[in-house]
Design an enzyme around this catalytic site. Structure first.
Site, PDB file in Angstrom:
ATOM      1  N   GLN A  83       0.817  -1.211   0.000  1.00 48.76           N
ATOM      2  CA  GLN A  83       0.000   0.000   0.000  1.00 48.76           C
ATOM      3  C   GLN A  83       0.844   1.253   0.000  1.00 48.76           C
ATOM      4  OE1 GLN A  83      -1.570   0.527   4.408  1.00 48.76           O
ATOM      5  NE2 GLN A  83      -1.547  -1.659   3.849  1.00 48.76           N
ATOM      6  N   HIS A  85       0.064   5.778   0.682  1.00 49.02           N
ATOM      7  CA  HIS A  85      -0.909   6.749   1.184  1.00 49.02           C
ATOM      8  C   HIS A  85      -0.712   8.087   0.473  1.00 49.02           C
ATOM      9  CE1 HIS A  85      -1.632   3.723   4.147  1.00 49.02           C
ATOM     10  NE2 HIS A  85      -0.420   3.826   4.649  1.00 49.02           N
ATOM     11  N   GLU A 120       3.136   7.246   8.466  1.00 43.41           N
ATOM     12  CA  GLU A 120       3.147   6.322   9.592  1.00 43.41           C
ATOM     13  C   GLU A 120       4.561   5.862   9.912  1.00 43.41           C
ATOM     14  OE1 GLU A 120       1.990   2.054   7.644  1.00 43.41           O
ATOM     15  OE2 GLU A 120       0.380   3.541   7.686  1.00 43.41           O
ATOM     16  N   HIS A 259       4.693   0.133   0.924  1.00 44.18           N
ATOM     17  CA  HIS A 259       5.160  -0.636   2.072  1.00 44.18           C
ATOM     18  C   HIS A 259       4.189  -1.776   2.356  1.00 44.18           C
ATOM     19  CE1 HIS A 259       2.550   2.576   3.557  1.00 44.18           C
ATOM     20  NE2 HIS A 259       2.236   1.805   4.589  1.00 44.18           N
ATOM     21  N   ARG A 278      -4.010   0.515  -2.503  1.00 42.55           N
ATOM     22  CA  ARG A 278      -3.384  -0.805  -2.431  1.00 42.55           C
ATOM     23  C   ARG A 278      -2.689  -1.172  -3.733  1.00 42.55           C
ATOM     24  NH1 ARG A 278      -7.789  -0.994   0.922  1.00 42.55           N
ATOM     25  NH2 ARG A 278      -7.249  -1.668   3.041  1.00 42.55           N
TER      26      ARG A 278
END
Length: 398
Positions: A83, A85, A120, A259, A278
Site C-alpha cells: 500500500q 498513502h 506512519e 510498504h 493498495r
C-alpha cells in the site's frame, strides 16, 4: 486529565495468534490478533476506564479536540497488503471527488474515506520485524531477476518471458520511469501464469540459495506467493526493499512510499486517516491508475528512522510531521519526566509503570504491557515511574 484506555484486538487474517498475547502475558485464543487501536478513531475507538464509554465520546464531552494521530500495537503473522498513502492535498482532492460522485464511504472501491494524509512510523518490539518498504535501486532488482531466471534451468523456462519483460522495462535510463512502467505492467498485464511462474522461480532459487543478501528476500517473497497465490502484487514485492528491524529500530512510510509489513510485533503511530491505495497481496480493491498517480517511484534504501536520545531514559522517533511524534521511555527504578505539546497517549510494552500528571493532585494510573492512558491536552507534562518500557505519542512539532 488522565483516562485509562483499552481496546480489543482486531482479528484481521494476517494477524499473529501469539505475539500480542505474549506481550500481555495471557494465553492465546487461537484466533489471529492483528492490531489493538489506542485513540479516538471512529473505526475502533478505545474504551475508557471500565469500558462504559468510548474515548471519542469522552473527548467530545470534555471539550477536547479530536486526536490527530492513532497509536497501535501491530502483530503481523503474514504479509499485509502492499500500500501507499496520499499527501494531504491529494487526500483532500480525492475525498471531495468521491463525495461529489456519491460513492458511499464504506464502499469496497472507495479510496478516500477522509480528507487527511496518513504518514506512519513503526518501531519493532519483537527481536526481528520484517517489512517490504520503498523501491529497491534498480541494479539490485535486475541482479535478483537474473538470479531467478537462471535458478532452475528448464524448470524456470515459463518464468523467463515475464522476467525478461520486467528486466526490459527496468533497463530504462531513467530509473523512476522504468519502475513506473514495471509497476504498471505488473499490476495490469502480468497473467496468472506469469505469477505462478515467478512463484516457481522463487522456489527453485530458495532450494539453491546460499546465505547471501538475497536469501531473506527470496524467503519473504516465497511466503507471500504461498499466502496470496496468483496475486500480481508478487511482482510489485519483487521491486521492493526488504528491511529487517531489530528491537527498538523504526522505519517511516511517508506519502507515496510503497510498504507492506511482513512479520513481527511493533508499535505503530500514524496520522488519523483511513486513506489507503493498495498495490497487491490483497483480496481488496486495487486501483492501478490512482496508485500510480500518488506513488513516489524514487528508488533508494529503506527509510529507517534516526534515533535521537532525549536524556538518559528516552529515545525520540521524530519524523518531522505535525500530526505526531513518538518517544520510547525505558525506566529502571527512576522517574522519567516528559513535557507535552498537546494531548498524548502512553502505552506500556514491558514491566509495571505508574503515570502521574505533573503539577496535579489527581490519581495516578498504573500500566502493564498492553495498557494505555490518555493524557488531556491541558497537561504540561507527565512523570512515569517503575520498571519497564512505554511509548509516548503526542502531536509533532509544528
Amino acid at each position: 486529565m488522565l483516562l485509562p484506555i483499552s481496546n480489543v484486538p482486531r482479528a484481521y487474517s494476517w494477524g499473529s495468534p501469539t505475539l500480542i498475547p505474549a506481550l500481555e502475558g495471557r494465553e492465546p485464543t487461537g484466533e489471529p490478533e492483528a492490531e489493538i487501536w489506542y485513540g479516538a478513531h471512529p473505526g475502533s475507538p478505545s474504551r475508557v476506564g471500565d469500558g462504559a464509554q468510548t474515548l471519542d465520546v469522552a473527548l467530545a464531552e470534555a471539550g477536547e479536540p479530536p486526536l490527530p494521530f492513532l497509536l497501535k500495537l501491530l502483530a503481523a503473522g503474514s504479509s499485509l497488503s502492499i500500500q501507499a498513502h496520499p499527501t494531504k492535498a491529494e487526500a483532500e482532492a480525492g475525498f471531495a471527488r468521491e463525495e461529489a460522485a456519491g460513492i458511499p464511504r464504506d464502499a469496497d472501491d472507495r479510496l478516500y474515506r477522509d480528507d487527511n494524509h496518513k504518514p506512519e512510523i513503526i518501531v519493532a518490539l519483537s527481536d526481528e520485524f520484517r517489512a517490504l518498504v520503498g523501491l529497491r535501486p534498480v541494479a539490485g532488482t535486475r541482479r535478483l531477476i537474473a538470479r531467478l531466471a537462471g535458478a532452475g534451468g528448464a524448470a524456470n523456462a515459463a518464468a523467463g518471458g515475464a522476467l525478461a519483460r520486467l528486466d526490459e522495462l527496468l533497463s530504462d535510463t531513467e530509473e523512476e520511469r522504468g519502475l513506473r512502467a514495471a509497476l504498471a505492467w505488473a499490476l495490469s498485464e502480468a497473467s496468472p501464469a506469469d505469477v505462478a511462474a515467478l512463484a516457481d522461480a522463487l522456489a527453485a532459487a530458495q532450494a539453491s540459495a546460499t546465505d547471501d543478501a538475497d536469501a531473506d528476500t527470496i524467503d519473504v517473497l516465497l511466503a507471500a506467493a504461498s499466502d496470496f497465490p496468483g496475486d500480481r502484487g508478487l511482482y510489485v514485492a519483487l521491486l521492493m526493499n526488504l528491511v529487517v528491524l531489530r528491537r527498538g529500530q523504526a522505519l517511516f512510510a511517508p506519502a507515496g512510499v510503497l510498504h507492506a509489513y511482513q512479520s513481527g510485533l511493533g508499535v505503530e503511530l500514524m496520522a488519523a486517516s483511513d486513506n489507503v491505495l493498495r498495490g497487491g497481496l490483497t483480496p481488496k480493491h486495487v486501483d492501478v491508475p490512482e496508485l500510480l498517480r500518488v506513488l513516489d517511484a524514487t528508488p533508494g534504501p529503506a527509510p529507517l528512522v534516526e534515533l535521537v536520545q532525549t536524556g538518559d531514559q528516552g529515545v525520540l522517533y521524530d519524523v518531522g510531521v505535525p500530526d505526531f511524534a513518538l518517544t520510547r521511555v525505558e525506566i529502571e527504578g527512576r522517574t522519567a519526566s516528559a513535557d507535552l505539546r498537546g494531548p498524548a497517549i502512553i502505552l506500556a510494552t514491558r514491566g509495571a509503570l505508574r503515570v502521574t500528571e505533573r503539577g496535579q493532585d489527581a490519581p495516578a494510573v498504573d500500566l502493564v504491557p498492553g495498557a494505555a492512558v490518555y493524557v488531556g491536552g491541558g497537561a504540561r507534562g507527565v512523570d512515569i515511574a517503575g520498571r519497564g518500557e512505554a511509548f509516548l505519542a503526542q502531536p509533532g512539532r509544528v
